[in-house]
Write a protein that holds these residues in place. Structure first.
Motif, mmCIF file in Angstrom:
data_model
loop_
_atom_site.group_PDB
_atom_site.id
_atom_site.type_symbol
_atom_site.label_atom_id
_atom_site.label_comp_id
_atom_site.label_asym_id
_atom_site.label_seq_id
_atom_site.Cartn_x
_atom_site.Cartn_y
_atom_site.Cartn_z
ATOM 1 N N UNK A 32 0.853 -1.188 0.000
ATOM 2 C CA UNK A 32 0.000 0.000 0.000
ATOM 3 C C UNK A 32 0.893 1.244 0.000
ATOM 4 N N UNK A 33 0.911 1.967 -1.122
ATOM 5 C CA UNK A 33 1.780 3.133 -1.243
ATOM 6 C C UNK A 33 1.210 4.381 -0.573
ATOM 7 N N UNK A 34 0.018 4.295 -0.030
ATOM 8 C CA UNK A 34 -0.508 5.409 0.760
ATOM 9 C C UNK A 34 -0.004 5.362 2.196
ATOM 10 N N UNK A 35 0.654 4.286 2.571
ATOM 11 C CA UNK A 35 1.124 4.114 3.947
ATOM 12 C C UNK A 35 2.518 4.707 4.125
ATOM 13 N N UNK A 36 2.796 5.211 5.330
ATOM 14 C CA UNK A 36 4.162 5.641 5.653
ATOM 15 C C UNK A 36 5.120 4.464 5.645
ATOM 16 N N UNK A 37 4.649 3.344 6.191
ATOM 17 C CA UNK A 37 5.460 2.129 6.255
ATOM 18 C C UNK A 37 4.759 1.061 5.428
ATOM 19 N N UNK A 38 5.336 0.759 4.288
ATOM 20 C CA UNK A 38 4.758 -0.213 3.348
ATOM 21 C C UNK A 38 5.519 -1.522 3.463
ATOM 22 N N UNK A 39 4.796 -2.625 3.401
ATOM 23 C CA UNK A 39 5.423 -3.945 3.394
ATOM 24 C C UNK A 39 5.303 -4.495 1.976
ATOM 25 N N UNK A 40 6.382 -4.428 1.193
ATOM 26 C CA UNK A 40 6.305 -4.968 -0.168
ATOM 27 C C UNK A 40 6.147 -6.491 -0.148
ATOM 28 N N UNK A 41 5.481 -7.000 -1.148
ATOM 29 C CA UNK A 41 5.329 -8.450 -1.254
ATOM 30 C C UNK A 41 6.691 -9.074 -1.519
ATOM 31 N N UNK A 42 7.044 -10.099 -0.739
ATOM 32 C CA UNK A 42 8.337 -10.754 -0.911
ATOM 33 C C UNK A 42 8.323 -12.101 -0.214
#
Length: 448
Positions: free
Chosen positions: A332-342
């Motif tokens: 979620x690029x609207x978040x300050x802290x994003x968890x990319x899929x990995x």
């Protein structure tokens, strides 16, 4: 120490052999606002420094304001006699400068690792955080991403003009993500990339961003946090120089246009133990949740670092992918802290709040401090945006409020150093007050 000096001496002698036309080398370091300061040394004198001769610069050069002025901060600057402080050469950073008219070299210097490091030097602040994490068996791997704008070299009454499309000579005034923009500006972008690589910077992906003349450069993942921040700092310097050579002006200003997206500094961080296991993936990603909670808890108290000036606060909210509250989310690029899929091996956080003109050493130090605090406190984070679009915690959106929030936070003072926090906050407060002293044309139009 002898081995260290011999390594540096070999580096300098190899540089002189490979670049016999270079007579001077700029010895540079980043100050609190994120500007380089330093001295230009004859290359033969640099060889003496590499062999062990002292290298001293004024301690208070680190305290310069955004416009280069000195502020009274405690006893610094005006009641301390303006003392010199030792610096050392950073191995592996002696490189040629290709964007100047005359042959030149440059090399990073720092106070960290000297007998009396400067407590408020940005690189020293990060070095202390990394050393503490290493003693706890935590080894970060870091990758920066930087957005920037290209403008025409000439300003219009002090205001930026859109970059000229080299194929049509028209203003590149259309916001888009088109791959053709990379082709149209390929000459300058390729030179930026090659120059960065010549500086030892591992750059990877180049993207045409949404704003007109806006681009993003990604850096490779690095297991040395200091070197990763060095790359970000050096890239800004070389990119500005290369742009001018091609008739453009490159800027990492956070919000150059109100109607278009601002430029951010996104930082990917994963944490590993000595055996190479991803700590964030432990216990079915419970450690990840704790780390996120720590980041979000300290984020409102580190806003002067993430948004280091008046213009940077303009970037927050109102445009795409710019958070207005401390939040987190998966993909979620609207978040300050994003968890990319990995996969679990590469599980990481992407901290997206900092502006592109923030100090990379301090941004990384603040992020790591938040992660460290979260792993220690073991608290659950607020709901991710994927579950609740209204989830988030407020953070200051004005500099003086942000400075108060940072200076009074005991965990931030402990993790980043009380002396640094006091000096940094006063520097930002004074800079902000100085900025407010000038009456602009709009103020006369409204109130004259």
């Amino acid at each position: 120490m002898k081995s260290h000096s011999s390594t540096l001496l070999a580096e300098v002698r190899s540089f002189r052999q490979n670049h016999p036309d270079v007579r001077y080398v700029d010895l540079i370091a980043l100050d609190i606002p994120g500007h380089f300061y330093g001295k230009r040394y004859p290359v033969e004198m640099l060889e003496k420094v590499a062999a062990g001769s002292p290298l001293k610069l004024p301690q208070n050069a680190v305290l310069l304001g955004a416009q280069g002025g000195l502020f009274k901060i405690g006893d610094y600057c005006f009641n301390d006699g303006d003392p010199d402080a030792n610096r050392r050469l950073v191995p592996g950073t002696l490189k040629p400068v290709s964007w100047e008219a005359q042959p030149l070299g440059q090399m990073l210097i720092t106070s960290d690792g000297t007998e009396a490091p400067i407590e408020f030097e940005p690189r020293e602040v990060l070095a202390k955080v990394l050393e503490r994490l290493q003693h706890k068996g935590i080894h970060p791997v870091v990758a920066f991403e930087l957005e920037f704008y290209l403008f025409d070299k000439k300003l219009d009454n002090g205001l930026p003009q859109f970059a000229r499309d080299p194929l049509s000579d028209d203003a590149d005034d259309q916001p888009n993500l088109h791959i053709e923009r990379l082709s149209r500006f390929s000459e300058v972008l390729d030179d930026m990339a090659q120059t960065a690589k010549a500086q030892g910077i591992d750059i990877t992906v180049i993207t045409a961003e949404i704003g007109p003349g806006q681009f993003e450069i990604n850096f490779g993942h690095c297991d040395d946090g200091l070197r990763a921040a060095d790359w970000a700092a050096l890239f800004c310097r070389s990119t500005r120089g290369v742009a001018l050579k091609h008739g453009y002006r490159a800027s990492f200003m956070a919000k150059p246009y109100m109607q278009f997206p601002g430029s951010g500094m996104h930082v990917h961080v994963s944490l590993y133990d000595a055996a190479g296991n991803n700590l964030l993936a432990a216990h079915q990603q419970q450690a990840l949740r704790h780390a996120v909670a720590g980041c979000l808890e300290l984020l409102p108290h580190c806003m002067p670092i993430f948004s280091p000036n008046h213009n940077a606060f303009r970037r927050l909210g109102g445009t795409v992918n710019a958070a207005t509250r401390a939040s987190w989310g998966f993909e979620d690029r609207d978040a300050c802290v994003r968890i990319p899929e990995s996969d679990p091996r590469n599980l990481r956080i992407e901290h997206r709040l900092a502006s592109a003109d923030a100090n990379p050493y301090l941004v990384l130090a603040a992020i790591l401090a938040g992660l460290e605090h979260g792993l220690e406190a073991k608290r659950e984070p607020i709901a991710p945006l994927n579950e609740d679009r209204s989830s988030g915690a407020d953070f200051p959106v004005e500099m003086l409020d942000a400075v108060r929030a940072m200076q009074q936070q005991p965990i931030v003072r402990d993790k980043l150093g009380a002396e640094f926090v006091d000096v940094y906050c006063e520097n930002k407060r004074q800079d902000h007050l100085a900025f407010q002293q000038e009456i602009n044309a709009r103020e006369y139009r409204w109130f004259l």
